[in-house]
Design a protein around this motif. Structure first.
Motif, PDB file in Angstrom:
ATOM      1  N   THR A  23      31.890  12.841  21.535  1.00 21.31           N
ATOM      2  CA  THR A  23      32.074  13.492  22.829  1.00 21.31           C
ATOM      3  C   THR A  23      30.926  13.073  23.740  1.00 21.31           C
ATOM      4  N   ALA A  24      31.065  13.345  25.021  1.00 22.40           N
ATOM      5  CA  ALA A  24      29.993  13.011  25.953  1.00 22.40           C
ATOM      6  C   ALA A  24      28.709  13.725  25.538  1.00 22.40           C
ATOM      7  N   ALA A  54      34.417   4.846  21.771  1.00 20.69           N
ATOM      8  CA  ALA A  54      35.814   4.969  22.206  1.00 20.69           C
ATOM      9  C   ALA A  54      36.142   6.358  22.758  1.00 20.69           C
ATOM     10  N   ALA A  55      35.442   7.383  22.317  1.00 23.18           N
ATOM     11  CA  ALA A  55      35.736   8.744  22.781  1.00 23.18           C
ATOM     12  C   ALA A  55      35.158   9.030  24.170  1.00 23.18           C
ATOM     13  N   LEU A  56      34.359   8.111  24.693  1.00 26.39           N
ATOM     14  CA  LEU A  56      33.713   8.355  25.986  1.00 26.39           C
ATOM     15  C   LEU A  56      34.558   7.811  27.122  1.00 26.39           C
ATOM     16  N   ASP A  57      34.792   8.655  28.132  1.00 28.39           N
ATOM     17  CA  ASP A  57      35.505   8.175  29.311  1.00 28.39           C
ATOM     18  C   ASP A  57      34.554   7.940  30.476  1.00 28.39           C
ATOM     19  N   VAL A  58      33.263   8.204  30.258  1.00 29.31           N
ATOM     20  CA  VAL A  58      32.222   7.947  31.247  1.00 29.31           C
ATOM     21  C   VAL A  58      30.995   7.429  30.504  1.00 29.31           C
ATOM     22  N   ILE A  86      34.667   0.373  24.210  1.00 24.94           N
ATOM     23  CA  ILE A  86      34.470   0.673  25.631  1.00 24.94           C
ATOM     24  C   ILE A  86      35.849   0.707  26.299  1.00 24.94           C
ATOM     25  N   GLN A  87      36.174   1.842  26.887  1.00 27.25           N
ATOM     26  CA  GLN A  87      37.474   2.033  27.530  1.00 27.25           C
ATOM     27  C   GLN A  87      37.596   1.157  28.781  1.00 27.25           C
ATOM     28  N   ASP A  89      38.580   1.710  31.871  1.00 23.17           N
ATOM     29  CA  ASP A  89      38.014   2.310  33.081  1.00 23.17           C
ATOM     30  C   ASP A  89      36.496   2.327  33.049  1.00 23.17           C
ATOM     31  N   VAL A  90      35.938   2.529  31.869  1.00 23.66           N
ATOM     32  CA  VAL A  90      34.478   2.526  31.716  1.00 23.66           C
ATOM     33  C   VAL A  90      33.942   1.117  31.962  1.00 23.66           C
TER      34      VAL A  90
END
Length: 129
Positions: A23-24, A54-58, A86-87, A89-90
């Motif tokens: 998580t963040a 992978a769980a990070l969206d920022v 790395i997503q 969008d990130v």
């Protein structure tokens, strides 16, 4: 970290460590993650580290700098680091903001990250300067 859900995990897989961020993390949690991971490199005599984000969206500038620093610290302790997951969008935001992972290698996912580490492990050591 006691009593609540795990924010990150560090597991050993042969000569490698797999560190997953679930998580963040705030800045103090990122520093704790960094300290725990660098200590585990020595105690487990790890030759490589995969950091799964992978769980990070920022991924803010402090987090990306911390990941670069982990890669450099790991290198100084004799381990190669690969960042995976790395997503899209990130990645887009990082490029737009001029952030990068420095000399730390990236890969699409855990499988490719482990393959990267196997490639480095099979290569002869680079000459010292």
């Amino acid at each position: 970290m006691n009593g609540g859900p795990r924010l990150f995990s560090i597991l050993r897989q042969g000569p490698y460590l797999i560190a997953s961020i679930h998580t963040a993390l705030d800045d103090s949690q990122l520093v704790r993650f960094q300290q725990d991971l660098v200590e585990r490199i020595g105690s487990d005599r790890a030759r490589g580290v995969v950091i799964d984000v992978a769980a990070l969206d920022v991924l803010d500038s402090f987090a990306s700098r911390t990941l670069r620093d982990i890669g450099e610290m790991a290198r100084l302790r004799g381990a190669v680091t690969v960042i995976v997951g790395i997503q899209p969008d990130v990645a887009f935001a990082m490029v737009e903001l001029g952030m990068d992972t420095g000399r730390v290698v990236t890969a699409l996912d855990l499988e490719e990250g482990l393959a990267e580490l196997d490639t480095y492990a099979a290569a002869p050591p680079a000459p010292r300067r």
